[in-house]
Design a protein around this motif. Structure first.
Motif, PDB file in Angstrom:
ATOM      1  N   ILE A 118      43.635  52.959  57.436  1.00 35.10           N
ATOM      2  CA  ILE A 118      44.001  53.753  56.952  1.00 35.10           C
ATOM      3  C   ILE A 118      45.076  53.852  56.143  1.00 35.10           C
ATOM      4  N   GLY A 119      45.327  54.500  54.937  1.00 36.46           N
ATOM      5  CA  GLY A 119      45.921  54.315  53.466  1.00 36.46           C
ATOM      6  C   GLY A 119      44.750  53.878  52.768  1.00 36.46           C
ATOM      7  N   THR A 120      43.940  54.107  52.641  1.00 36.71           N
ATOM      8  CA  THR A 120      43.039  53.241  52.409  1.00 36.71           C
ATOM      9  C   THR A 120      42.753  54.386  51.039  1.00 36.71           C
ATOM     10  N   ARG A 121      42.718  53.962  49.462  1.00 36.58           N
ATOM     11  CA  ARG A 121      42.828  54.555  48.456  1.00 36.58           C
ATOM     12  C   ARG A 121      41.285  55.337  48.114  1.00 36.58           C
ATOM     13  N   LEU A 122      41.325  56.460  48.095  1.00 38.24           N
ATOM     14  CA  LEU A 122      40.192  57.230  47.837  1.00 38.24           C
ATOM     15  C   LEU A 122      39.822  58.688  46.277  1.00 38.24           C
ATOM     16  N   ARG A 123      38.433  58.633  46.164  1.00 42.76           N
ATOM     17  CA  ARG A 123      39.035  59.786  45.420  1.00 42.76           C
ATOM     18  C   ARG A 123      37.826  61.094  44.850  1.00 42.76           C
ATOM     19  N   LEU A 124      38.392  61.928  45.044  1.00 47.99           N
ATOM     20  CA  LEU A 124      37.196  63.128  45.027  1.00 47.99           C
ATOM     21  C   LEU A 124      36.422  62.872  44.398  1.00 47.99           C
ATOM     22  N   ALA A 125      34.802  63.407  44.952  1.00 49.74           N
ATOM     23  CA  ALA A 125      33.804  63.550  43.426  1.00 49.74           C
ATOM     24  C   ALA A 125      33.303  64.510  43.834  1.00 49.74           C
ATOM     25  N   PHE A 126      32.168  64.832  43.493  1.00 46.25           N
ATOM     26  CA  PHE A 126      31.742  66.359  43.644  1.00 46.25           C
ATOM     27  C   PHE A 126      29.909  65.994  43.223  1.00 46.25           C
ATOM     28  N   ASP A 127      29.730  67.062  43.952  1.00 46.37           N
ATOM     29  CA  ASP A 127      27.790  66.744  44.564  1.00 46.37           C
ATOM     30  C   ASP A 127      27.344  68.152  44.200  1.00 46.37           C
ATOM     31  N   PRO A 128      26.768  68.511  42.737  1.00 50.50           N
ATOM     32  CA  PRO A 128      26.076  69.658  42.655  1.00 50.50           C
ATOM     33  C   PRO A 128      25.403  70.178  43.477  1.00 50.50           C
ATOM     34  N   VAL A 129      24.658  70.593  44.589  1.00 51.46           N
ATOM     35  CA  VAL A 129      24.317  70.848  45.319  1.00 51.46           C
ATOM     36  C   VAL A 129      22.424  71.706  45.462  1.00 51.46           C
ATOM     37  N   SER A 130      23.356  73.159  44.671  1.00 51.12           N
ATOM     38  CA  SER A 130      22.698  74.171  43.551  1.00 51.12           C
ATOM     39  C   SER A 130      23.549  74.187  42.326  1.00 51.12           C
ATOM     40  N   LYS A 131      23.003  75.296  41.871  1.00 49.40           N
ATOM     41  CA  LYS A 131      23.239  76.017  40.705  1.00 49.40           C
ATOM     42  C   LYS A 131      24.541  76.584  41.096  1.00 49.40           C
ATOM     43  N   GLU A 132      24.637  76.799  41.450  1.00 53.48           N
ATOM     44  CA  GLU A 132      25.751  77.554  42.191  1.00 53.48           C
ATOM     45  C   GLU A 132      27.580  77.104  42.631  1.00 53.48           C
ATOM     46  N   VAL A 133      26.915  76.222  44.192  1.00 57.97           N
ATOM     47  CA  VAL A 133      27.553  75.164  45.092  1.00 57.97           C
ATOM     48  C   VAL A 133      27.395  74.051  44.605  1.00 57.97           C
ATOM     49  N   THR A 134      29.069  73.137  44.715  1.00 60.32           N
ATOM     50  CA  THR A 134      29.406  71.676  44.103  1.00 60.32           C
ATOM     51  C   THR A 134      29.927  71.960  45.631  1.00 60.32           C
ATOM     52  N   LEU A 135      29.362  70.537  46.343  1.00 63.01           N
ATOM     53  CA  LEU A 135      30.482  70.003  47.029  1.00 63.01           C
ATOM     54  C   LEU A 135      31.040  68.574  47.155  1.00 63.01           C
ATOM     55  N   PRO A 136      32.551  68.644  47.504  1.00 65.02           N
ATOM     56  CA  PRO A 136      33.275  67.298  46.779  1.00 65.02           C
ATOM     57  C   PRO A 136      32.730  66.039  48.722  1.00 65.02           C
ATOM     58  N   TYR A 137      32.675  65.085  48.113  1.00 67.45           N
ATOM     59  CA  TYR A 137      32.865  64.392  48.778  1.00 67.45           C
ATOM     60  C   TYR A 137      33.653  63.169  48.155  1.00 67.45           C
ATOM     61  N   PHE A 138      33.815  62.175  48.914  1.00 66.82           N
ATOM     62  CA  PHE A 138      34.872  60.509  48.898  1.00 66.82           C
ATOM     63  C   PHE A 138      34.026  60.063  48.116  1.00 66.82           C
ATOM     64  N   VAL A 139      35.414  58.700  47.385  1.00 66.53           N
ATOM     65  CA  VAL A 139      34.546  57.482  46.681  1.00 66.53           C
ATOM     66  C   VAL A 139      36.022  56.505  46.793  1.00 66.53           C
ATOM     67  N   PRO A 140      35.017  55.553  46.583  1.00 73.01           N
ATOM     68  CA  PRO A 140      36.520  54.744  46.970  1.00 73.01           C
ATOM     69  C   PRO A 140      36.960  54.522  45.177  1.00 73.01           C
ATOM     70  N   ALA A 141      38.394  54.344  45.465  1.00 69.31           N
ATOM     71  CA  ALA A 141      39.661  55.199  44.096  1.00 69.31           C
ATOM     72  C   ALA A 141      39.812  53.655  43.054  1.00 69.31           C
TER      73      ALA A 141
END
Length: 141
Positions: A118-141
């Protein structure tokens, strides 16, 4: 000779943007974390919705916000909610307290669940799964 049919691969479930959420999804597709803000009281609305839960205004605007946050909680999924995700199990989903004051949940990549705190720093990243849709995911900051 066997003529056994191979079942089709399961399709990935994708979001269906609404009038209220379209700017959020557009922002993700552009690599930006956009949040809805009430034009009347200034509070952040997340998830996107037509009416402010604080002052009941229907007016809002969208602002790019920091993709940084800290772990609030997480779960390791061993049983997929959809057959598409079976090949990915086990996978970790984190609930992150974002700098903008909202919580966002999304898959985690790049760090093992046993290394999370709890408290680990993360950053939102972006996964373009199609031409129309990009989904969020988290990675270490």
């Amino acid at each position: 000779m066997s003529t056994t049919a191979v079942p089709p691969a399961p399709e990935r479930p994708l979001p269906t943007p609404t009038r209220e959420s379209q700017p959020y999804w557009d922002g993700l597709r552009e690599g930006r974390f956009m949040l809805q803000h009430c034009s009347a009281c200034g509070k952040v609305r997340h998830y996107p919705r037509p009416v402010c839960p604080h002052c009941f205004s229907m007016e809002s605007d969208w602002r790019e916000t920091s993709p940084e946050g800290t772990v609030h909680s997480w779960t390791v999924c061993h049983h997929p909610f959809n057959f598409f995700f079976k090949q990915m199990t086990p996978y970790t989903v984190v609930l992150v307290d974002m700098a903008a004051g909202v919580r966002v949940n999304a898959p985690l990549r790049g760090i093992a669940a046993e290394d999370l705190r709890i408290g680990t720093r993360l950053r939102l990243a972006f996964d373009p799964v199609s031409k129309e849709v990009t989904l969020p995911y988290f990675v270490p900051a």
